[in-house]
Design an enzyme around this catalytic site. Structure first.
Site, PDB file in Angstrom:
ATOM      1  N   ASP A  55      -9.814   5.711   8.011  1.00 52.49           N
ATOM      2  CA  ASP A  55     -10.649   4.592   7.677  1.00 52.49           C
ATOM      3  C   ASP A  55     -10.672   3.500   8.765  1.00 52.49           C
ATOM      4  O   ASP A  55     -11.462   2.649   8.578  1.00 52.49           O
ATOM      5  CB  ASP A  55     -10.003   4.031   6.400  1.00 52.49           C
ATOM      6  CG  ASP A  55     -10.930   2.995   5.437  1.00 52.49           C
ATOM      7  OD1 ASP A  55     -12.363   3.545   5.619  1.00 52.49           O
ATOM      8  OD2 ASP A  55     -10.479   2.055   5.302  1.00 52.49           O
ATOM      9  N   HIS A 115     -14.043   1.942   7.316  1.00 56.76           N
ATOM     10  CA  HIS A 115     -13.139   0.769   7.075  1.00 56.76           C
ATOM     11  C   HIS A 115     -13.506   0.154   5.663  1.00 56.76           C
ATOM     12  O   HIS A 115     -13.852  -1.028   5.358  1.00 56.76           O
ATOM     13  CB  HIS A 115     -13.039  -0.492   8.077  1.00 56.76           C
ATOM     14  CG  HIS A 115     -12.081  -1.344   8.329  1.00 56.76           C
ATOM     15  ND1 HIS A 115     -11.404  -1.699   9.405  1.00 56.76           N
ATOM     16  CD2 HIS A 115     -11.177  -1.589   7.163  1.00 56.76           C
ATOM     17  CE1 HIS A 115     -10.223  -2.383   9.233  1.00 56.76           C
ATOM     18  NE2 HIS A 115     -10.081  -2.223   7.744  1.00 56.76           N
ATOM     19  N   ILE A 172       0.823  -1.203   0.133  1.00 60.17           N
ATOM     20  CA  ILE A 172       0.016   0.011  -0.125  1.00 60.17           C
ATOM     21  C   ILE A 172       0.870   1.378  -0.110  1.00 60.17           C
ATOM     22  O   ILE A 172       0.520   2.291  -0.943  1.00 60.17           O
ATOM     23  CB  ILE A 172      -0.847   0.092   1.093  1.00 60.17           C
ATOM     24  CG1 ILE A 172      -1.925  -1.113   1.141  1.00 60.17           C
ATOM     25  CG2 ILE A 172      -1.616   1.457   1.221  1.00 60.17           C
ATOM     26  CD1 ILE A 172      -2.750  -1.332   2.481  1.00 60.17           C
ATOM     27  N   GLU A 206     -13.978  -0.485  16.295  1.00 59.21           N
ATOM     28  CA  GLU A 206     -15.008  -0.453  15.388  1.00 59.21           C
ATOM     29  C   GLU A 206     -16.023  -1.512  15.489  1.00 59.21           C
ATOM     30  O   GLU A 206     -15.895  -2.460  16.125  1.00 59.21           O
ATOM     31  CB  GLU A 206     -14.178  -0.862  14.167  1.00 59.21           C
ATOM     32  CG  GLU A 206     -12.950  -0.237  13.549  1.00 59.21           C
ATOM     33  CD  GLU A 206     -12.393  -0.315  12.278  1.00 59.21           C
ATOM     34  OE1 GLU A 206     -12.900  -1.442  11.557  1.00 59.21           O
ATOM     35  OE2 GLU A 206     -11.425   0.008  11.857  1.00 59.21           O
ATOM     36  N   GLY A 219     -10.265  -0.132   1.348  1.00 57.74           N
ATOM     37  CA  GLY A 219      -9.833  -1.451   0.365  1.00 57.74           C
ATOM     38  C   GLY A 219     -10.775  -2.035  -0.442  1.00 57.74           C
ATOM     39  O   GLY A 219     -10.644  -3.045  -1.204  1.00 57.74           O
ATOM     40  N   SER A 229      -4.260   1.394   8.357  1.00 53.14           N
ATOM     41  CA  SER A 229      -3.850   0.388   8.932  1.00 53.14           C
ATOM     42  C   SER A 229      -4.902  -0.240   9.816  1.00 53.14           C
ATOM     43  O   SER A 229      -5.705  -1.056   9.608  1.00 53.14           O
ATOM     44  CB  SER A 229      -2.448   0.805   9.796  1.00 53.14           C
ATOM     45  OG  SER A 229      -2.514   1.596  10.606  1.00 53.14           O
ATOM     46  N   ARG A 230      -4.661   0.263  11.203  1.00 49.62           N
ATOM     47  CA  ARG A 230      -5.497  -0.374  12.226  1.00 49.62           C
ATOM     48  C   ARG A 230      -5.625   0.656  13.203  1.00 49.62           C
ATOM     49  O   ARG A 230      -4.874   1.472  13.468  1.00 49.62           O
ATOM     50  CB  ARG A 230      -5.082  -1.619  13.090  1.00 49.62           C
ATOM     51  CG  ARG A 230      -5.091  -2.968  12.318  1.00 49.62           C
ATOM     52  CD  ARG A 230      -6.606  -3.558  11.642  1.00 49.62           C
ATOM     53  NE  ARG A 230      -6.395  -4.561  11.136  1.00 49.62           N
ATOM     54  CZ  ARG A 230      -6.454  -4.578   9.706  1.00 49.62           C
ATOM     55  NH1 ARG A 230      -6.366  -3.484   9.075  1.00 49.62           N
ATOM     56  NH2 ARG A 230      -6.484  -5.683   9.097  1.00 49.62           N
TER      57      ARG A 230
END
Length: 372
Positions: free
Chosen positions: A309, A333, A178, A314, A336, A284-285
């Site tokens: 994102d 999220h 990425i 979450e 992607g 990422s996270r």
């Protein structure tokens, strides 16, 4: 195909089984699935399409005999409960960028079954998301769009403080597939790129991308960064953050070392070296950022803004202060997502079937000790 056998076989007439347990209809990838069947005629494929409810509950009905027979498993998140359920599996191909979501599963902790990620299939769409969010912010688009909905012509708003990206610096924290595609797009826009990796990359060979690459994308040879930084400690990270970064892209895997990698100290440092403000994009996270301190950094204008994102947790609760933090853009999220996601992931699977057949190292194999 290198003169090797058509496919590794258990017996003259016995076909090996590829078990696919995935949340997409088989038809969505019928072209590449057909190519796999043509290339490996001795491979039997059984496809189980999961529903959204299956994913939500984690309960998917997979016949026990299929698990027992399977030589290869393709999955997004589903795994059998026990290692003994898949005695013949040679590798498991995940259709996710990482495997942290199964890091506590017995197959991860108690087996030596090779696990492979779909790293590489996310580069194009996520890089577009990152650049899109940066441009939306720098060109005041959200303000202009709000004015449009009110049917107001506010030319002055769209002219004050707007800047282009030529000559600015993007710092890519985690120079994987990425990050490499972000670098490719950023360079095309006239930006400088610097890279940060967990381990040093001092030679041209060490800077090459050994993972799956969508043709025509990324930075296969590691040529774009003007400077490379590395490490898993705060001192190394701080040296990277001191480089007056205009756009900071977080694309590191979530590990013990990267949890809360950015917190109070880091936001203060970014502000010190770049008073004009660093814009942060996290794909990422959520846990990579200490979220309450991010909210404070936005409120104190220590950073120019943030595009997220991913959040912690979450889904993000409705009463979380992150929702109303200034200059913060949040998406659920989805960066992607693309209509060709499953097709690209099957291309990774096909590559690994070829490598397993030919006795080569698998692509994107997870290092369980490192966590990615």
């Amino acid at each position: 195909m290198g003169g090797g056998p058509e496919y590794p076989q258990r017996g003259e007439h016995e076909r090996e089984l590829l078990l696919c347990v995935l949340p997409w209809p088989e038809k969505a990838s019928e072209k590449v699935i057909g190519e796999i069947r043509d290339e490996f005629p001795n491979l039997e494929m059984h496809y189980i399409a999961q529903t959204y409810e299956d994913l939500k509950t984690g309960k998917t009905e997979v016949p026990e005999d299929l698990c027992k027979r399977a030589s290869y498993l393709a999955t997004l998140s589903w795994l059998p409960l026990h290692v003994s359920s898949v005695p013949n599996v040679k590798f498991i191909q995940f259709y996710s960028a990482g495997t942290n979501h199964v890091a506590k599963h017995p197959i991860y902790t108690d087996s030596k079954i090779p696990l492979c990620s779909a790293s590489g299939v996310h580069g194009p769409q996520i890089a577009e998301w990152v650049i899109m969010m940066d441009l939306v912010h720098s060109h005041k688009y959200t303000i202009l769009y709000d004015a449009q909905k009110r049917k107001e012509w506010k030319q002055k708003v769209g002219m004050e403080g707007v800047s282009d990206n030529v000559g600015k610096r993007v710092g890519v924290l985690g120079y994987g597939s990425i990050g490499r595609q972000v670098a490719r797009v950023a360079k095309a826009m006239g930006m400088d790129v610097i890279a940060y990796t967990a381990s040093p990359r001092p030679t041209p060979e060490s800077r090459r991308d050994g993972g799956f690459i969508v043709p025509g994308t990324g930075d296969p040879e590691g040529e774009y960064p003007s400077a490379w930084f590395s490490g898993l400690n705060k001192d190394s990270l701080h040296e990277f953050l001191k480089q007056k970064i205009d756009l900071l892209v977080l694309s590191v895997p979530l590990t013990k070392e990267t949890t809360h990698f950015l917190s109070t100290e880091e936001f203060a440092l970014l502000n010190e070296v770049n008073p004009a403000g660093t814009y942060i994009a996290n794909i990422s996270r959520g846990q990579v950022i200490d979220q309450p301190t991010l909210v404070k950094a936005l409120e104190r204008k220590q950073i120019r803004g943030a595009a997220l994102d991913v959040t912690d947790p979450e889904p993000l609760p409705a009463d979380d202060p992150l929702w109303t933090a200034p200059n913060c853009l949040i998406t659920p999220h989805v960066s992607g997502s693309t209509t060709v996601y499953a097709e690209r992931a099957f291309q990774v699977l096909r590559e690994n079937l070829r490598r397993e057949r030919d006795g080569k190292h698998l692509v994107n194999e997870v290092d369980r000790d490192r966590g990615y």
